[in-house]
Structures are given as C-alpha cells and as structure tokens.
Design a protein around this motif. Structure first.
Motif, mmCIF file in Angstrom:
data_model
loop_
_atom_site.group_PDB
_atom_site.id
_atom_site.type_symbol
_atom_site.label_atom_id
_atom_site.label_comp_id
_atom_site.label_asym_id
_atom_site.label_seq_id
_atom_site.Cartn_x
_atom_site.Cartn_y
_atom_site.Cartn_z
ATOM 1 N N ILE A 114 0.866 -1.169 0.000
ATOM 2 C CA ILE A 114 0.000 0.000 0.000
ATOM 3 C C ILE A 114 0.906 1.223 0.000
ATOM 4 C CG2 ILE A 114 -1.798 1.276 1.220
ATOM 5 C CD1 ILE A 114 -2.555 -1.474 2.512
ATOM 6 N N MET A 115 0.823 2.011 -1.084
ATOM 7 C CA MET A 115 1.706 3.156 -1.268
ATOM 8 C C MET A 115 0.871 4.441 -1.250
ATOM 9 S SD MET A 115 4.579 3.803 -4.306
ATOM 10 C CE MET A 115 3.935 2.417 -5.182
ATOM 11 N N THR A 116 1.302 5.415 -0.442
ATOM 12 C CA THR A 116 0.581 6.678 -0.291
ATOM 13 C C THR A 116 1.530 7.840 -0.548
ATOM 14 O OG1 THR A 116 -0.789 5.638 1.414
ATOM 15 C CG2 THR A 116 -0.853 8.052 1.281
ATOM 16 N N GLY A 117 1.079 8.785 -1.378
ATOM 17 C CA GLY A 117 1.875 9.983 -1.644
ATOM 18 C C GLY A 117 1.808 10.954 -0.479
ATOM 19 N N LEU A 118 2.948 11.573 -0.186
ATOM 20 C CA LEU A 118 3.011 12.545 0.906
ATOM 21 C C LEU A 118 3.121 13.977 0.400
ATOM 22 C CD1 LEU A 118 5.478 10.663 3.280
ATOM 23 C CD2 LEU A 118 2.978 10.687 3.359
ATOM 24 N N ASN A 119 3.397 14.098 -0.903
ATOM 25 C CA ASN A 119 3.500 15.420 -1.522
ATOM 26 C C ASN A 119 3.255 15.248 -3.025
ATOM 27 O OD1 ASN A 119 5.965 14.474 -2.625
ATOM 28 N ND2 ASN A 119 7.131 15.318 -0.903
ATOM 29 N N ASP A 120 3.396 16.320 -3.780
ATOM 30 C CA ASP A 120 3.131 16.247 -5.221
ATOM 31 C C ASP A 120 4.064 15.269 -5.931
ATOM 32 O OD1 ASP A 120 1.001 18.044 -5.075
ATOM 33 O OD2 ASP A 120 2.288 19.792 -5.429
ATOM 34 N N ASP A 121 5.333 15.234 -5.531
ATOM 35 C CA ASP A 121 6.276 14.276 -6.133
ATOM 36 C C ASP A 121 5.839 12.842 -5.864
ATOM 37 O OD1 ASP A 121 7.881 16.296 -7.155
ATOM 38 O OD2 ASP A 121 9.315 16.224 -5.496
ATOM 39 N N GLY A 122 5.392 12.568 -4.646
ATOM 40 C CA GLY A 122 4.911 11.234 -4.300
ATOM 41 C C GLY A 122 3.666 10.871 -5.101
ATOM 42 N N ASN A 123 2.733 11.800 -5.210
ATOM 43 C CA ASN A 123 1.528 11.547 -6.001
ATOM 44 C C ASN A 123 1.863 11.268 -7.456
ATOM 45 O OD1 ASN A 123 -0.271 11.737 -3.907
ATOM 46 N ND2 ASN A 123 -1.041 13.755 -4.461
ATOM 47 N N LYS A 124 2.794 12.016 -8.017
ATOM 48 C CA LYS A 124 3.203 11.808 -9.412
ATOM 49 C C LYS A 124 3.813 10.419 -9.581
ATOM 50 C CE LYS A 124 5.914 13.845 -13.111
ATOM 51 N NZ LYS A 124 6.873 14.892 -13.500
#
Length: 159
Positions: A114-124
C-alpha cells in the motif's frame, strides 16, 4: 488548511514457494537477503540481533526508487507474517508478506503493498506506477527465493 490530497495505490500478489514457512521466513530479512536477492544492499540502522526483528530499522537506496528509503519492521510474527513500513520525503509504503503453510512443504506467500503519496512528487510517482511493475518485481523475488531454496545459492540475474 492544507489542500493537498494524497494518492494511494494497493497491489497484491500471491505466489507458491518451494519450502515451508519455517524455511522461508528467516530469509525475509535485510541481512539474509544478501544471500538470495541480486542486487541487494542496505544499511542496518538498528537491530539487537543483527537480523529482522520487531522494530528493526534499515535504509535502502535503489536506482528505481524516488528517494532513499528508511524501513521499519512494524509487525513480526515468526513463520507467519512480516510487515515493513518504508518511507522517504515523498511516499510511505506498507509492505506486508503473509505466509500460509500448505502442509506439503510449500508456502503460499501473499505480498501486499500500500503506497501513499506525501507530496506532489509522491503523487506523481504513484500515478505513473504500473501494477505490472509491482507484479514483475514480486514475481522475480519469488523466482530468486525459490532458486535459493532449491539450490542453496543466489540466482544470478546480472553479471
């Protein structure tokens, strides 16, 4: 108020391993993975035993990762399950490995990420992450692990 909206992806993969959970489980350890994962490299930060244990901490820095990662063993049930929390500045990943004894000297391993973005770079990174990449990675790990369990040596995938 923060308007950031984290993205999340979940991947699950099941595979058969050619040994009992008692033989497989000790190999799911940052120290023992040097024996069967090519390439593997980590820096052990904290472990009383030198091996995987509850609250063990180590770091990795692989070319395909967004940034270097810190890993914490957050669940440790000998011969049954191990959970790693992996994180850096951009993502947090919960990696579960469940081992089911098939009672015939084989194990069904269920890998869940399960992977979750913490900022815009993570979301990308998450938006560009393909399920096939995870399945190929875990399938390759299963091949390397089965080879080691069968032959007692590392499967060479690169020179």
């Amino acid at each position: 108020m923060n308007k950031f909206s984290a993205r999340r992806t979940t991947n699950k993969y099941e595979q058969k391993l050619n040994a009992s959970p008692k033989e497989v489980f000790p190999l799911l350890c940052p120290t023992m993975e040097y024996k069967w994962i090519q390439p593997w490299k980590c820096d052990m930060m904290y472990s009383e035993s030198g091996y995987a244990e509850d609250n063990c901490v180590f770091k990795t820095d692989f070319p395909g990762d967004l940034e270097p990662e810190t890993w914490i063993v957050s669940q440790y049930q000998k011969n049954k399950t191990i959970q790693f929390i992996r994180f850096n500045n951009s993502i947090v990943i919960r990696q579960n490995i469940f081992l089911i004894d098939n009672e015939d000297n084989t194990t069904t391993a269920i890998w869940e990420q399960i992977m979750t973005g913490l900022n815009d770079d993570g979301n990308k990174f998450i938006e560009q992450f393909k399920d096939e990449v995870y399945f190929e990675e875990v399938s390759t790990l299963g091949q390397m692990l089965n080879y080691y369990l069968d032959k007692g040596e590392m499967l060479k995938i690169m020179d």
